[in-house]
Design an enzyme around this catalytic site. Structure first.
Site, PDB file in Angstrom:
ATOM      1  N   GLY A 241      42.521  37.122  47.934  1.00  0.00           N
ATOM      2  CA  GLY A 241      43.570  38.272  47.588  1.00  0.00           C
ATOM      3  C   GLY A 241      44.118  38.929  48.727  1.00  0.00           C
ATOM      4  CG  ASN A 242      45.203  43.162  48.024  1.00  0.00           C
ATOM      5  OD1 ASN A 242      44.197  44.021  48.352  1.00  0.00           O
ATOM      6  ND2 ASN A 242      45.655  42.959  46.832  1.00  0.00           N
ATOM      7  CB  VAL A 245      40.993  44.046  46.635  1.00  0.00           C
ATOM      8  CG1 VAL A 245      39.860  43.633  45.648  1.00  0.00           C
ATOM      9  CG2 VAL A 245      42.269  44.609  45.970  1.00  0.00           C
ATOM     10  N   GLY A 246      39.966  43.419  49.525  1.00  0.00           N
ATOM     11  CA  GLY A 246      39.047  43.058  50.463  1.00  0.00           C
ATOM     12  C   GLY A 246      37.974  43.793  51.002  1.00  0.00           C
ATOM     13  CD  GLU A 263      39.593  31.977  52.859  1.00  0.00           C
ATOM     14  OE1 GLU A 263      40.730  31.959  53.387  1.00  0.00           O
ATOM     15  OE2 GLU A 263      38.499  31.386  53.300  1.00  0.00           O
ATOM     16  CB  CYS A 297      48.109  33.653  51.074  1.00  0.00           C
ATOM     17  SG  CYS A 297      47.044  31.997  50.809  1.00  0.00           S
TER      18      CYS A 297
END
Length: 510
Positions: A241-242, A245-246, A263, A297
């Site tokens: 994700g982004n 949030v990572g 990722e 992505c």
């Protein structure tokens, strides 16, 4: 979170007691007190539901740990059965998955087949062919001072892992990590994205029908359910994700010292150098960019056109878009849609920052944004401030390679860097003077379809690698094993007391 819920619960109880134990003066007070009472009761119900869901998360992980403790997931036979069952799901349920992806993202059947289903079945086939060899203990040399002895590494599963997948490729990016988790012998919780609800529902329906229900669980829901899962102790967290949030995932993992794979993404640049076949380059860039309506992505984020290549490239890109999606891509069955209104609004706000070469049209009701090429874009334009993640392709003019390299290195390290050049010196400079998760010469996106290549980012674009053998390595522990027989006891030379003779032996052999 549980502490916060408890505090809020006490606060509401206090307010409620004060209201109904004290004096209520008039009818308005009665209605106001009743409203507050009803709101407090509703909040209490919400707290009860949240507590129940948290207990469900704990029970889910606990049941998976019980399964893992039996040892049945460790056998090669079990791992192969799960992988074959997952492959059967993908092949037998392609129509159901295709319909779900059409509803969520407007994906065409062919795009679903190539970018979702086949990519995972190819990963499974590659893993099944090589898994026995990957799991074989690897011998390593032993220093002379320890001989006779043998040393090796043995791969063991980590235990129970959590996979949090995104909405843009909700089948591929859910199941490709699961391939590695199962191949390594783990139990797994899969949390699909709530932003792709149709696909999430299909995964929740289908996975228990095909896989070992005691070893693999699907948890649906939104932020609250994800937060409750992150409060549990896992043996590995895998998030796609982004970066925002990572960081939350990594913070949650730190509480339990849990290893993570992140990722993420970033702004993947494309270099266009003079002397290239611009028509072919434009077709490949357009394909890589506008696949899934740019919501990839690894999609080209922007083009760095060196020298005088920008003008000709603009024309070829417009022709490529027309050839792929027709004069009006809104009516093309091959062109997807934006995932939701929030992302639609974010993307359309970026349209005014550059000269529109092609595209620019949009329809909020249909969540449609045309494949759009923007020229004469300034480096500090809003469209260059963050990952675009949509069907907008800015072109920036660069006077020379040095300027382009400096521009790339002034920004976060991308998930991928693409270049269209046949010049060996330019290629060498790109490989040695920039850092990125991957480099693709002559074709964007395609490196992730090669199962033997590691896929992942560096810095802001990610942490860790997977695909093929790298997935098995990510979801397992390489345990060091040393085996030294008790006879002869050659280690006696290092036992105290240290005589002159022992000291000479130590200095010579150790």
């Amino acid at each position: 979170m549980q502490r916060t819920v408890a505090l809020l619960g006490r606060g509401r109880g206090t307010v409620r007691n004060q209201l109904f134990a004290g004096g209520i003066q008039d009818t308005a007070d009665v209605h106001e007190a009743a409203d507050v009472h009803e709101a407090a009761e509703a909040n209490d119900v919400a707290d009860v539901n949240e507590a129940a869901e948290a207990n469900d998360a704990a029970r889910t992980v606990g049941c998976l740990r019980e399964t893992f403790a039996t040892g049945r997931t460790r056998s090669l036979a079990w791992r192969r059965r799960q992988l074959n069952a997952l492959r059967a799901l993908l092949t037998e349920q392609t129509p159901a998955l295709t319909e779900a992806l059409r509803r969520d993202l407007g994906k065409s059947p062919v795009e679903t087949l190539t970018s979702e289903v086949r990519l995972v079945t190819n990963e499974i086939d590659h893993t099944l062919r090589h898994l026995h060899r990957w799991l074989r203990p690897e011998r390593v040399p032993v220093p002379a001072a320890l001989l006779p002895a043998r040393a090796r590494t043995v791969r063991e599963p980590l235990g129970v892992v959590l996979i949090i997948s995104p909405w843009n490729y909700p089948v591929q990016l859910s199941l490709a990590p699961l391939v590695g988790a199962l191949a390594a012998g783990n139990c797994a919780v899969l949390k699909p994205s709530e932003l792709a609800p149709a696909t999430s529902a299909e995964l929740a329906r289908l996975l228990p029908r095909y896989l070992d229900q005691d070893a693999v669980t699907v948890v649906e829901g939104g932020v609250r359910q994800t937060t409750q899962l992150l409060e549990q102790r896992f043996d590995h967290l895998f998030y796609t994700g982004n970066g925002t949030v990572g960081r939350i995932v990594m913070t949650a993992a730190a509480r339990h010292l849990t290893p993570v794979t992140l990722e993420l993404g970033g702004k993947c640049p494309v270099l266009i150098c003079p002397g290239d076949d611009l028509a072919t380059a434009a077709r490949r860039i357009a394909w890589g960019k506008f696949l899934n309506a740019g919501q990839s992505c690894t999609a080209p984020d922007h083009v760095l056109a060196i020298g005088d290549t920008a003008g000709a490239l603009e024309r070829h890109l417009a022709e490529a878009v027309r050839a792929m999606y027709g004069p009006d891509p809104a009516h093309s069955p091959e062109y997807g849609r934006i995932i939701n209104d929030r992302h639609f609004d974010r993307l359309t706000a970026l349209l005014g920052h550059g000269r529109v070469v092609t595209g620019g049209g949009h329809d909020r009701a249909a969540r449609y944004i045309a494949p759009t090429v923007l020229a004469d874009v300034e480096p500090d334009a809003p469209v260059m401030a963050e990952e675009i993640f949509g069907p907008l392709l800015p072109i920036l003019r660069m006077p020379d390679l040095d300027t382009a390299l400096a521009f790339i290195n002034a920004h976060d390290k991308p998930l991928a860097l693409y270049a269209f050049t046949t010049d060996r010196r330019t290629r060498r400079r790109l490989l040695t003077e920039t850092s990125s998760g991957a480099v693709g010469f002559g074709l964007p996106n395609a490196h992730l379809t090669v199962p033997g290549l590691p896929f992942g980012g560096v810095g802001e674009s990610g942490l860790g690698r997977y695909h093929g053998r790298h997935s098995v390595e990510t979801f397992s522990n390489a345990k060091a094993v040393l085996d030294k027989p008790l006879f002869p006891d050659t280690v006696r030379a290092v036992y105290p007391p240290f005589t002159t003779a022992k000291e000479r032996l130590i200095r010579r052999f150790m």
